[in-house]
Design a protein around this motif. Structure first.
Motif, mmCIF file in Angstrom:
data_model
loop_
_atom_site.group_PDB
_atom_site.id
_atom_site.type_symbol
_atom_site.label_atom_id
_atom_site.label_comp_id
_atom_site.label_asym_id
_atom_site.label_seq_id
_atom_site.Cartn_x
_atom_site.Cartn_y
_atom_site.Cartn_z
ATOM 1 N N PHE A 130 0.846 -1.278 -0.055
ATOM 2 C CA PHE A 130 -0.139 -0.073 0.268
ATOM 3 C C PHE A 130 0.761 1.354 0.095
ATOM 4 O O PHE A 130 0.435 2.410 0.110
ATOM 5 C CB PHE A 130 -0.940 -0.029 1.336
ATOM 6 C CG PHE A 130 -1.781 -1.141 1.316
ATOM 7 C CD1 PHE A 130 -2.978 -1.308 0.359
ATOM 8 C CD2 PHE A 130 -1.633 -2.258 2.016
ATOM 9 C CE1 PHE A 130 -3.897 -2.393 0.401
ATOM 10 C CE2 PHE A 130 -2.176 -3.200 2.252
ATOM 11 C CZ PHE A 130 -3.501 -3.437 1.182
ATOM 12 N N ASP A 131 2.129 0.971 -0.143
ATOM 13 C CA ASP A 131 3.190 2.190 -0.221
ATOM 14 C C ASP A 131 3.373 2.378 -1.927
ATOM 15 O O ASP A 131 3.926 1.654 -2.376
ATOM 16 C CB ASP A 131 4.499 1.878 0.455
ATOM 17 C CG ASP A 131 5.414 3.138 0.558
ATOM 18 O OD1 ASP A 131 5.334 3.978 -0.329
ATOM 19 O OD2 ASP A 131 6.097 3.074 1.483
ATOM 20 N N VAL A 132 2.833 3.465 -2.225
ATOM 21 C CA VAL A 132 2.896 4.085 -3.875
ATOM 22 C C VAL A 132 4.426 3.958 -4.141
ATOM 23 O O VAL A 132 4.659 3.377 -5.124
ATOM 24 C CB VAL A 132 2.127 4.996 -4.154
ATOM 25 C CG1 VAL A 132 2.506 5.596 -5.216
ATOM 26 C CG2 VAL A 132 0.648 4.917 -3.763
ATOM 27 N N VAL A 184 3.764 15.232 2.947
ATOM 28 C CA VAL A 184 2.642 14.489 1.967
ATOM 29 C C VAL A 184 1.635 13.535 2.973
ATOM 30 O O VAL A 184 1.057 12.764 2.091
ATOM 31 C CB VAL A 184 3.833 13.425 1.159
ATOM 32 C CG1 VAL A 184 4.557 14.212 0.293
ATOM 33 C CG2 VAL A 184 4.420 12.362 2.286
ATOM 34 N N ASN A 185 1.418 13.948 4.122
ATOM 35 C CA ASN A 185 0.598 13.103 4.813
ATOM 36 C C ASN A 185 0.552 11.727 4.650
ATOM 37 O O ASN A 185 -0.348 10.987 4.666
ATOM 38 C CB ASN A 185 -0.892 13.679 4.388
ATOM 39 C CG ASN A 185 -1.815 13.371 5.425
ATOM 40 O OD1 ASN A 185 -1.404 13.412 6.604
ATOM 41 N ND2 ASN A 185 -3.181 13.607 4.851
ATOM 42 N N PHE A 186 1.765 11.195 4.660
ATOM 43 C CA PHE A 186 2.111 9.986 4.209
ATOM 44 C C PHE A 186 1.761 8.768 5.248
ATOM 45 O O PHE A 186 0.859 7.996 4.892
ATOM 46 C CB PHE A 186 3.590 9.676 4.182
ATOM 47 C CG PHE A 186 3.783 8.181 3.637
ATOM 48 C CD1 PHE A 186 3.517 7.718 2.375
ATOM 49 C CD2 PHE A 186 4.284 7.181 4.788
ATOM 50 C CE1 PHE A 186 4.078 6.337 2.137
ATOM 51 C CE2 PHE A 186 4.587 6.044 4.629
ATOM 52 C CZ PHE A 186 4.469 5.519 3.130
ATOM 53 N N ILE A 187 1.679 9.206 6.634
ATOM 54 C CA ILE A 187 1.511 8.170 7.443
ATOM 55 C C ILE A 187 -0.230 8.088 7.679
ATOM 56 O O ILE A 187 -0.633 6.773 7.882
ATOM 57 C CB ILE A 187 2.350 8.496 8.910
ATOM 58 C CG1 ILE A 187 3.478 8.288 9.009
ATOM 59 C CG2 ILE A 187 1.486 7.730 10.066
ATOM 60 C CD1 ILE A 187 4.527 9.077 10.198
ATOM 61 N N GLY A 188 -0.636 9.297 7.804
ATOM 62 C CA GLY A 188 -2.220 9.162 8.010
ATOM 63 C C GLY A 188 -2.843 8.458 6.627
ATOM 64 O O GLY A 188 -3.634 7.737 6.949
ATOM 65 N N GLU A 189 -2.249 8.841 5.577
ATOM 66 C CA GLU A 189 -2.759 8.133 4.307
ATOM 67 C C GLU A 189 -2.586 6.596 4.261
ATOM 68 O O GLU A 189 -3.578 5.683 3.917
ATOM 69 C CB GLU A 189 -2.318 8.611 3.082
ATOM 70 C CG GLU A 189 -2.606 10.042 2.647
ATOM 71 C CD GLU A 189 -4.402 10.231 2.482
ATOM 72 O OE1 GLU A 189 -4.712 9.369 2.109
ATOM 73 O OE2 GLU A 189 -4.762 10.933 3.162
ATOM 74 N N PHE A 190 -1.367 6.197 4.758
ATOM 75 C CA PHE A 190 -1.015 4.978 4.738
ATOM 76 C C PHE A 190 -2.015 4.075 5.871
ATOM 77 O O PHE A 190 -2.646 3.113 5.525
ATOM 78 C CB PHE A 190 0.268 4.418 5.271
ATOM 79 C CG PHE A 190 0.680 3.171 5.479
ATOM 80 C CD1 PHE A 190 1.273 2.447 4.564
ATOM 81 C CD2 PHE A 190 0.693 2.599 6.757
ATOM 82 C CE1 PHE A 190 1.610 0.985 4.460
ATOM 83 C CE2 PHE A 190 1.155 1.226 7.172
ATOM 84 C CZ PHE A 190 1.566 0.596 5.743
ATOM 85 N N GLN A 191 -2.144 4.626 6.945
ATOM 86 C CA GLN A 191 -3.236 4.081 7.920
ATOM 87 C C GLN A 191 -4.499 3.885 7.276
ATOM 88 O O GLN A 191 -4.969 2.829 7.533
ATOM 89 C CB GLN A 191 -3.119 4.829 8.976
ATOM 90 C CG GLN A 191 -1.941 4.984 9.942
ATOM 91 C CD GLN A 191 -1.757 5.898 11.013
ATOM 92 O OE1 GLN A 191 -2.547 6.730 11.183
ATOM 93 N NE2 GLN A 191 -1.043 5.846 11.987
ATOM 94 N N LYS A 192 -5.101 4.951 6.582
ATOM 95 C CA LYS A 192 -6.334 4.786 6.207
ATOM 96 C C LYS A 192 -6.658 3.774 5.088
ATOM 97 O O LYS A 192 -7.389 2.838 5.059
ATOM 98 C CB LYS A 192 -6.749 6.290 5.440
ATOM 99 C CG LYS A 192 -6.979 7.312 6.509
ATOM 100 C CD LYS A 192 -7.376 8.624 5.911
ATOM 101 C CE LYS A 192 -7.370 9.738 6.986
ATOM 102 N NZ LYS A 192 -7.902 10.795 6.128
ATOM 103 N N VAL A 193 -5.531 3.707 4.393
ATOM 104 C CA VAL A 193 -5.708 2.594 3.189
ATOM 105 C C VAL A 193 -5.634 1.070 3.740
ATOM 106 O O VAL A 193 -6.356 0.305 3.184
ATOM 107 C CB VAL A 193 -4.517 3.035 2.161
ATOM 108 C CG1 VAL A 193 -4.421 1.631 1.228
ATOM 109 C CG2 VAL A 193 -4.911 4.090 1.436
#
Length: 278
Positions: A130-132, A184-193
């Motif tokens: 899930f990490d683009v 890039v709000n990476f952690i938050g987006e990773f958690q949501k996905v």
């Protein structure tokens, strides 16, 4: 296997989740992990990816005795009856070719559904899919990996200077990582996905690694748990025999369980604030 509590210096759990050890990297805190494993027993140990750092080993072979000691300690636990499940990550992706295979008592699986003692179902996976950056820009991922190595090296210098000045420990690499990923709000987006993947699998929660950000929190009705790493934070997730999940930080080489720092409530509060801010 049922572990019978016998040694007061050892903590006994139903399940331990450990990820991102990065054996093969000079930054791996193998001595801390060996000490942790010496003071903790579980019926099942789930290795949630990036235990071996194949990326770094390809660039430069580094395998001191402490890394052998970690693998031998785990294999010894398997021989004594502990069930050990290895879920490969992106750094040890070579093992993804062997799902369902057993190596010395260690089972390899792409992902699992873990049913906790309280009946809750957890999707367990490393999380790199899930990490683009990792999935679609491998060159960028390798560059990021190199940059993280450089940050760790700078961290050593900073720590030495701060010790001489009598200042408390401060991690430059953690600070740099948080600054970049916050941008890039990476952690938050990773958690949501990852949480959405758990929902698609009809699970009550998800346990993962990959982003080196240990936490236990609730996101949109799904329990999100990240086991952190053994490069800086030295953290693991422990499931008690009643199903309660605890985030353990092993911050120094210890001799008794009293030196374990259970931070699950603290991290849960931090996670809730982060989720609200996301």
């Amino acid at each position: 296997m049922t572990v019978t509590p016998a040694d007061p210096n050892i903590r006994y759990f139903r399940t331990l989740f450990i990820s991102d050890v990065h054996l093969g990297s000079k930054a791996a805190k193998a001595d801390f992990l060996i000490d942790f494993l010496r003071h903790h027993e579980a019926e099942t140990i789930v290795l949630v990816g990036d235990i071996v750092d194949g990326w770094r080993l390809k660039r430069n072979w580094y395998w001191p005795q402490a890394f052998n000691d970690v693998t031998q300690k785990l294999l010894r636990k398997a021989r004594k009856g502990t069930r050990i499940i290895y879920i490969p990550g992106n750094h040890d992706e070579f093992l993804r070719e062997f799902p369902g295979t057993h190596f010395g008592g260690v089972e390899v699986a792409e992902r699992i559904i873990h049913e906790a003692a309280d009946g809750k179902r957890y999707l367990v996976l490393h999380g790199d899919e899930f990490d683009v950056v990792v999935r679609h820009a491998r060159v960028v991922a390798y560059l990021g990996d190199w940059a993280y190595d450089a940050a760790i090296a700078i961290n050593v210098v900073f720590a030495a200077i701060r010790r001489r000045l009598g200042l408390p420990y401060w991690s430059f690499s953690s600070w740099a990582k948080q600054q970049v990923k916050s941008a890039v709000n990476f952690i938050g987006e990773f958690q949501k996905v990852v949480v959405e993947e758990a929902r698609r699998n009809e699970a009550d929660g998800v346990i993962c690694g990959h982003i080196h950000h240990a936490i236990i929190t609730e996101i949109d009705g799904i329990r999100y748990i990240n086991s952190g790493d053994w490069v800086e934070s030295c953290t693991a997730i422990a499931e008690h025999h009643d199903g309660e999940m605890e985030l353990i930080t092993w911050q120094k080489l210890a001799t008794t369980p009293a030196e374990v720092v259970p931070v699950s409530r603290q991290m849960l509060a931090i996670g809730a604030r982060e989720s609200e801010a996301a």
